[in-house]
Motif scaffolding. Structure first.
Motif, PDB file in Angstrom:
ATOM      1  N   TRP A 176       5.471   5.228   0.218  1.00 16.57           N
ATOM      2  CA  TRP A 176       6.586   5.437  -0.729  1.00 16.57           C
ATOM      3  C   TRP A 176       6.840   4.188  -1.552  1.00 16.57           C
ATOM      4  O   TRP A 176       7.101   4.249  -2.742  1.00 16.57           O
ATOM      5  CB  TRP A 176       7.799   5.880   0.083  1.00 16.57           C
ATOM      6  CG  TRP A 176       9.169   5.521  -0.418  1.00 16.57           C
ATOM      7  CD1 TRP A 176       9.980   4.566   0.099  1.00 16.57           C
ATOM      8  CD2 TRP A 176       9.914   6.134  -1.479  1.00 16.57           C
ATOM      9  NE1 TRP A 176      11.171   4.539  -0.577  1.00 16.57           N
ATOM     10  CE2 TRP A 176      11.163   5.493  -1.562  1.00 16.57           C
ATOM     11  CE3 TRP A 176       9.635   7.162  -2.380  1.00 16.57           C
ATOM     12  CZ2 TRP A 176      12.130   5.833  -2.482  1.00 16.57           C
ATOM     13  CZ3 TRP A 176      10.608   7.499  -3.316  1.00 16.57           C
ATOM     14  CH2 TRP A 176      11.833   6.854  -3.355  1.00 16.57           C
ATOM     15  N   VAL A 177       6.727   3.017  -0.910  1.00 14.29           N
ATOM     16  CA  VAL A 177       6.962   1.772  -1.634  1.00 14.29           C
ATOM     17  C   VAL A 177       5.753   1.388  -2.480  1.00 14.29           C
ATOM     18  O   VAL A 177       5.883   0.980  -3.630  1.00 14.29           O
ATOM     19  CB  VAL A 177       7.303   0.629  -0.643  1.00 14.29           C
ATOM     20  CG1 VAL A 177       7.292  -0.714  -1.350  1.00 14.29           C
ATOM     21  CG2 VAL A 177       8.673   0.867  -0.029  1.00 14.29           C
ATOM     22  N   LEU A 178       4.556   1.556  -1.916  1.00 15.03           N
ATOM     23  CA  LEU A 178       3.370   1.005  -2.572  1.00 15.03           C
ATOM     24  C   LEU A 178       2.769   1.911  -3.638  1.00 15.03           C
ATOM     25  O   LEU A 178       2.223   1.429  -4.622  1.00 15.03           O
ATOM     26  CB  LEU A 178       2.302   0.680  -1.516  1.00 15.03           C
ATOM     27  CG  LEU A 178       2.640  -0.493  -0.597  1.00 15.03           C
ATOM     28  CD1 LEU A 178       1.550  -0.684   0.430  1.00 15.03           C
ATOM     29  CD2 LEU A 178       2.833  -1.777  -1.403  1.00 15.03           C
ATOM     30  N   PRO A 229       3.920   3.929  -6.117  1.00 15.61           N
ATOM     31  CA  PRO A 229       4.300   3.760  -7.520  1.00 15.61           C
ATOM     32  C   PRO A 229       3.760   2.472  -8.126  1.00 15.61           C
ATOM     33  O   PRO A 229       3.283   2.461  -9.265  1.00 15.61           O
ATOM     34  CB  PRO A 229       5.825   3.720  -7.471  1.00 15.61           C
ATOM     35  CG  PRO A 229       6.190   4.453  -6.235  1.00 15.61           C
ATOM     36  CD  PRO A 229       5.094   4.150  -5.261  1.00 15.61           C
ATOM     37  N   ILE A 230       3.775   1.382  -7.335  1.00 22.05           N
ATOM     38  CA  ILE A 230       3.281   0.111  -7.867  1.00 22.05           C
ATOM     39  C   ILE A 230       1.782   0.197  -8.120  1.00 22.05           C
ATOM     40  O   ILE A 230       1.277  -0.255  -9.146  1.00 22.05           O
ATOM     41  CB  ILE A 230       3.600  -1.036  -6.883  1.00 22.05           C
ATOM     42  CG1 ILE A 230       5.116  -1.215  -6.797  1.00 22.05           C
ATOM     43  CG2 ILE A 230       2.937  -2.328  -7.310  1.00 22.05           C
ATOM     44  CD1 ILE A 230       5.568  -2.308  -5.871  1.00 22.05           C
ATOM     45  N   LEU A 245       0.041   2.891  -8.817  1.00 22.48           N
ATOM     46  CA  LEU A 245      -0.238   3.741  -9.977  1.00 22.48           C
ATOM     47  C   LEU A 245      -0.017   2.993 -11.281  1.00 22.48           C
ATOM     48  O   LEU A 245      -0.846   3.029 -12.179  1.00 22.48           O
ATOM     49  CB  LEU A 245       0.652   4.992  -9.933  1.00 22.48           C
ATOM     50  CG  LEU A 245       0.305   6.007  -8.848  1.00 22.48           C
ATOM     51  CD1 LEU A 245       1.302   7.159  -8.865  1.00 22.48           C
ATOM     52  CD2 LEU A 245      -1.107   6.547  -9.034  1.00 22.48           C
ATOM     53  N   ILE A 246       1.107   2.293 -11.374  1.00 21.51           N
ATOM     54  CA  ILE A 246       1.361   1.594 -12.640  1.00 21.51           C
ATOM     55  C   ILE A 246       0.390   0.434 -12.811  1.00 21.51           C
ATOM     56  O   ILE A 246      -0.025   0.114 -13.920  1.00 21.51           O
ATOM     57  CB  ILE A 246       2.821   1.121 -12.757  1.00 21.51           C
ATOM     58  CG1 ILE A 246       3.153   0.825 -14.220  1.00 21.51           C
ATOM     59  CG2 ILE A 246       3.084  -0.128 -11.951  1.00 21.51           C
ATOM     60  CD1 ILE A 246       4.364   1.494 -14.712  1.00 21.51           C
ATOM     61  N   GLY A 263      -2.594   2.015 -14.184  1.00 25.12           N
ATOM     62  CA  GLY A 263      -2.282   2.516 -15.521  1.00 25.12           C
ATOM     63  C   GLY A 263      -2.266   1.411 -16.556  1.00 25.12           C
ATOM     64  O   GLY A 263      -2.553   1.634 -17.731  1.00 25.12           O
ATOM     65  N   ILE A 291       5.414   7.964 -13.651  1.00 26.76           N
ATOM     66  CA  ILE A 291       5.127   9.018 -12.672  1.00 26.76           C
ATOM     67  C   ILE A 291       5.704  10.356 -13.114  1.00 26.76           C
ATOM     68  O   ILE A 291       5.073  11.401 -12.985  1.00 26.76           O
ATOM     69  CB  ILE A 291       5.701   8.609 -11.302  1.00 26.76           C
ATOM     70  CG1 ILE A 291       4.976   7.364 -10.788  1.00 26.76           C
ATOM     71  CG2 ILE A 291       5.586   9.758 -10.295  1.00 26.76           C
ATOM     72  CD1 ILE A 291       5.572   6.797  -9.526  1.00 26.76           C
ATOM     73  N   TYR A 305       1.961  11.204 -13.457  1.00 27.64           N
ATOM     74  CA  TYR A 305       1.170  11.448 -12.254  1.00 27.64           C
ATOM     75  C   TYR A 305       1.702  12.630 -11.446  1.00 27.64           C
ATOM     76  O   TYR A 305       0.937  13.391 -10.875  1.00 27.64           O
ATOM     77  CB  TYR A 305       1.146  10.185 -11.393  1.00 27.64           C
ATOM     78  CG  TYR A 305       0.407   9.049 -12.044  1.00 27.64           C
ATOM     79  CD1 TYR A 305      -0.982   9.011 -12.024  1.00 27.64           C
ATOM     80  CD2 TYR A 305       1.088   8.039 -12.705  1.00 27.64           C
ATOM     81  CE1 TYR A 305      -1.675   7.976 -12.633  1.00 27.64           C
ATOM     82  CE2 TYR A 305       0.402   7.003 -13.317  1.00 27.64           C
ATOM     83  CZ  TYR A 305      -0.975   6.975 -13.280  1.00 27.64           C
ATOM     84  OH  TYR A 305      -1.655   5.961 -13.889  1.00 27.64           O
ATOM     85  N   TRP A 321      14.480   3.917  -4.634  1.00 23.13           N
ATOM     86  CA  TRP A 321      13.223   3.183  -4.429  1.00 23.13           C
ATOM     87  C   TRP A 321      13.422   1.694  -4.680  1.00 23.13           C
ATOM     88  O   TRP A 321      12.979   0.855  -3.927  1.00 23.13           O
ATOM     89  CB  TRP A 321      12.164   3.731  -5.385  1.00 23.13           C
ATOM     90  CG  TRP A 321      10.834   3.054  -5.241  1.00 23.13           C
ATOM     91  CD1 TRP A 321       9.869   3.333  -4.324  1.00 23.13           C
ATOM     92  CD2 TRP A 321      10.320   1.981  -6.042  1.00 23.13           C
ATOM     93  NE1 TRP A 321       8.791   2.504  -4.503  1.00 23.13           N
ATOM     94  CE2 TRP A 321       9.047   1.665  -5.546  1.00 23.13           C
ATOM     95  CE3 TRP A 321      10.815   1.275  -7.137  1.00 23.13           C
ATOM     96  CZ2 TRP A 321       8.258   0.664  -6.112  1.00 23.13           C
ATOM     97  CZ3 TRP A 321      10.042   0.272  -7.690  1.00 23.13           C
ATOM     98  CH2 TRP A 321       8.769  -0.027  -7.171  1.00 23.13           C
TER      99      TRP A 321
END
Lengths: 64, 406, 282
Positions: free
Chosen positions: A24-26, A28-29, A31-32, A35, C116, C122, C158
């Motif tokens: 959950w923490v890692l 999103p980081i 993915l961006i 990206g 996202i 995503y 988050w």
């Protein structure tokens, strides 16, 4: 269920909880981070791929 | 990095990082050594004011829109530059534009730098859905709504787009295109019966607009993504899409209403700050930026058009050529009406925009009754006009004292 | 000795001067500015604020965000803290990972979640591959207020749960092991141990975490702005718009004063509700 089986089930549940929170923490980081190498076209790329279709380092030029 | 001895050129235009880079690398090539610094309109005003009040001057040359330079005059931040105006007489800047640069005084306060306007960009994929008998170069707002409806039915998505996001220029659409096309006015007829018709017509247009419109800032992105097929925006904010795929798009004049096809010319000017550390260098820089060659480079690099007499070359990049044609179509349309950027509002320019955007929000997004909303918002408009005492500007008829709201 | 009497004051002087110059003065200036209405009278700016069409919406959104985000992240952080406490191996690595969002600015966090959740983001790609949706779908505009609200809440949770986690981990370490062991000897279930021993002992930490997070949550802005633009107005966002777009610093100041009053009130409520009774203190 034996005492031991309950214990290992609990341990498994517990471990997966910790793992889930790490994801959950890692995620999103991550993915961006990927990206960031896609440049402008990647913002509207559909459907998204894990590695952007248009790889480039141009975006990082902003920092120089 | 800026060195202390470099001349500082502060601009509210050409702010995006790649445009600013083009100014530094290409447009300012061969000019006196300059550090090109950009700022958003509101901090820009604050900075100019701070320099006047602190009497500590770092900025020599200022580049901004007509409406952004205007409030600098009462602040005492601008230096008269009749000498510069005299030395570029042969550049062929139209007298009307030069007059705007006097800001209502007898002296030249800024030199016109570059011009632009707002246009409609049409993806050619949208053409098959045009309503029968409609000419894409001479649309009306009803036809636009009908077109959007067909696109929605045929493609399953709402494909019209407006830049109504936080940094979008949607207020300019309402002031410069929509209102004058229906009421031949921007302020005076704000709550007229024609305005009521206009809002009802525009509701039909909005119903076919992409719901993400309230997040769009620059229309080039949703155009390139294919999310939107027909979009209204400032030419500099659609340029990337046209450059990238010039064969995919048409640039046309915005739609017309019962009172004509209104458009809003945008003029950016160059002014010298009072107390400029390097007045001579700033004057030289103005001479450089208004040279026909530099003006053409500016057009092809950043999509703002010359104010001087310079024929666009045939080898112009196809994207910029499209823009140039679109601007020409807009300015020379048979039913063209000119609506000027608000003049004389000083620091109330933001609240003036808010009147239009709030009215839009209430009538179109929240579906409040048109009549009552217009009446309430007209009160706000009146108080702004009373506070600023700004006389009417085109297309409203000249007024004695503050521009009235009927 | 005179030195020792003055020493404490001397030591806090730099901090006090700093606070006075950089907090108290601007604060007073802001309050003065918010009452400086020109022709509109003493409360003119407040009237404009209250009469603005986005005022009620932004007040409601701000409160709803605080009431959703803060309780959820308190529970999440307590859960995470307890998990860490039980952990034998890898505790440091996991704590390190869980506190990474501390280092992410709120605007950046908003942009991460925008990437996202946007149309071509995503999440939609994932749903598309699952066959749930058949193309880019919008979740973040004014016509989808519910999903937009959830998106903002998720991004806020988050981003800012780590702050609470750090405070709670510190608090948990201060609880002597003997208390828990004693409870176990008397036959307390794990649940009883949590509610009767751990949480009461954790109260001071919970209080600090709650005050800190609630005050910060009332100031929520950058993540909201990144994800929803002005589709989901919040109080600080409105202050920003009045300052930056409308260029009316006085109404912006009125918003700032309102946010401060709300934050102070929330702090007062917490201090009162979570006050330790003097006799309970050994």
């Amino acid at each position: 269920m034996t005492q031991r089986a309950t214990g290992s089930f609990k341990g498994w549940l517990y471990g997966s909880g910790v793992m889930l929170l790490c994801v959950w923490v890692l995620l999103p980081i991550g993915l961006i981070g990927l990206g960031a190498f896609g440049g402008r076209p990647a913002v509207y790329q559909w459907p998204k791929t894990l590695m952007p279709a248009s790889l480039s380092l141009d975006q990082l030029a902003v920092f120089f | 990095m800026a060195k202390a001895q470099d001349l500082i050129f502060l601009s509210t235009q050409l702010r995006p990082i790649d445009e600013a880079q083009k100014v530094r690398d290409v447009i300012l090539k061969g000019a006196p050594k300059t550090s090109y610094v950009v700022d958003e309109p509101s901090p820009f005003t604050v900075r100019m004011k701070a320099e006047v009040e602190a009497n500590k001057h770092t900025i020599s040359l200022v580049g901004a829109l007509h409406g952004e330079l205007q409030p600098l005059l009462p602040m005492g931040a601008l230096e008269p530059i009749d000498d510069v105006a005299a030395s570029l007489k042969d550049r062929g800047i139209p007298a009307g534009l030069m007059d705007l640069g006097k800001l209502g005084t007898g002296k030249q306060m800024y030199i016109p730098w570059m011009q632009a306007t707002y246009v409609m960009v049409v993806n050619k994929k949208a053409l098959p859905f045009l309503p029968a008998g409609a000419d894409v170069n001479a649309l009306t707002y009803q036809q636009l709504a009908e077109w959007g409806k067909t696109m929605n039915e045929k493609t399953g998505q709402r494909r019209l787009g407006f830049p109504a996001g936080p940094k979008g220029l949607f207020a300019r659409f309402l002031q410069g295109n929509l209102y004058p096309s229906y009421t031949a006015s921007m302020v005076t007829e704000f709550r007229s019966a024609e305005a009521e018709t206009m809002w009802n017509d525009f509701k039909a247009v909005w119903a076919q607009s992409n719901p993400n419109s309230t997040s769009y800032d620059f229309m080039q992105e949703p155009l390139m993504a294919g999310e939107v097929l027909v979009a209204w925006d400032h030419i500099a904010r659609v340029k990337d899409a046209l450059q990238q795929a010039p064969n995919d798009y048409l640039v046309v004049a915005p739609p017309a209403g019962p009172k004509g096809r209104s458009y809003m010319p945008v003029i950016a000017g160059l002014a010298i700050a009072k107390g400029a550390p390097d007045r001579k260098g700033a004057a030289e820089l103005i001479m450089h930026l208004t040279k026909p060659e530099t003006q053409l480079i500016t057009a092809s690099e950043v999509g703002f058009f010359p104010v001087v007499n310079a024929t666009l070359p045939a080898n112009l990049s196809p994207g910029v050529k499209l823009l140039a044609e679109g601007v020409a179509k807009t300015q020379t349309a048979k039913d063209a009406v000119v609506a000027l950027l608000p003049v004389g509002l000083g620091d109330k320019g933001g609240e003036f925009n808010k009147v239009y955007v709030d009215t839009f929000q209430r009538i179109v997004l929240r579906n409040e009754p048109v009549r009552a909303t217009l009446d309430a918002q007209a009160d706000v408009m009146r108080s702004i006009m009373a506070a600023t005492k700004a006389p009417c500007w085109a297309p409203d008829k000249a007024s004695e004292g503050a521009c009235p709201v009927k | 000795m005179p030195t020792s009497r003055w020493l404490p004051y001397l030591l806090i002087a730099p901090a006090s001067v700093f606070l006075a110059v950089f907090f108290a003065v601007p604060l007073v200036q802001t309050i003065v500015l918010s009452f400086d209405g020109g022709t509109a009278g003493f409360f003119g700016n407040y009237q404009r604020m209250l009469g603005d069409l986005n005022f009620n919406v932004s007040l409601r959104n701000t409160f709803m965000l605080v009431l959703t985000v803060v309780p959820l992240q308190m529970m999440l952080a307590i859960g995470m803290g307890l998990m860490l406490q039980k952990m034998q191996r890898g505790r440091d690595v996991v704590l390190w990972i869980w506190t990474i969002p501390l280092g992410v600015s709120d605007l950046a966090a908003g942009l991460v979640w925008l990437a996202i959740l946007q149309n071509t983001g995503y999440l939609n790609t994932f749903l598309f591959h699952l066959g749930v949706i058949d193309g880019p779908t919008a979740w973040l505009n004014s016509e989808t207020p519910v999903t937009l609200f959830i998106a903002v809440a998720v991004a806020e949770i988050w981003r800012s749960t780590a702050v609470v986690l750090v405070i709670i981990v510190a608090g948990l370490q201060l609880i002597p092991k003997e208390f828990g062991e004693a409870a176990e000897i008397f036959g307390a279930s794990p649940w009883q141990k949590l509610t009767r021993v751990t949480l009461p002992m954790l109260k001071p930490s919970l209080q600090s975490a709650l005050i800190l997070r609630t005050v910060l949550a009332f100031e929520v802005f950058a993540a909201v702005y990144a994800i929803g633009g002005r589709n989901i107005p919040v109080l600080v966002g409105e202050a920003y718009v009045w300052q930056r777009d409308n260029q009316n610093y006085s109404v912006a100041a009125a918003y700032a004063v309102l946010i401060m009053v709300i934050s102070l009130a929330a702090t007062a409520v917490y201090l009162r509700l979570l006050r330790e009774k003097p006799e309970a203190r050994a």
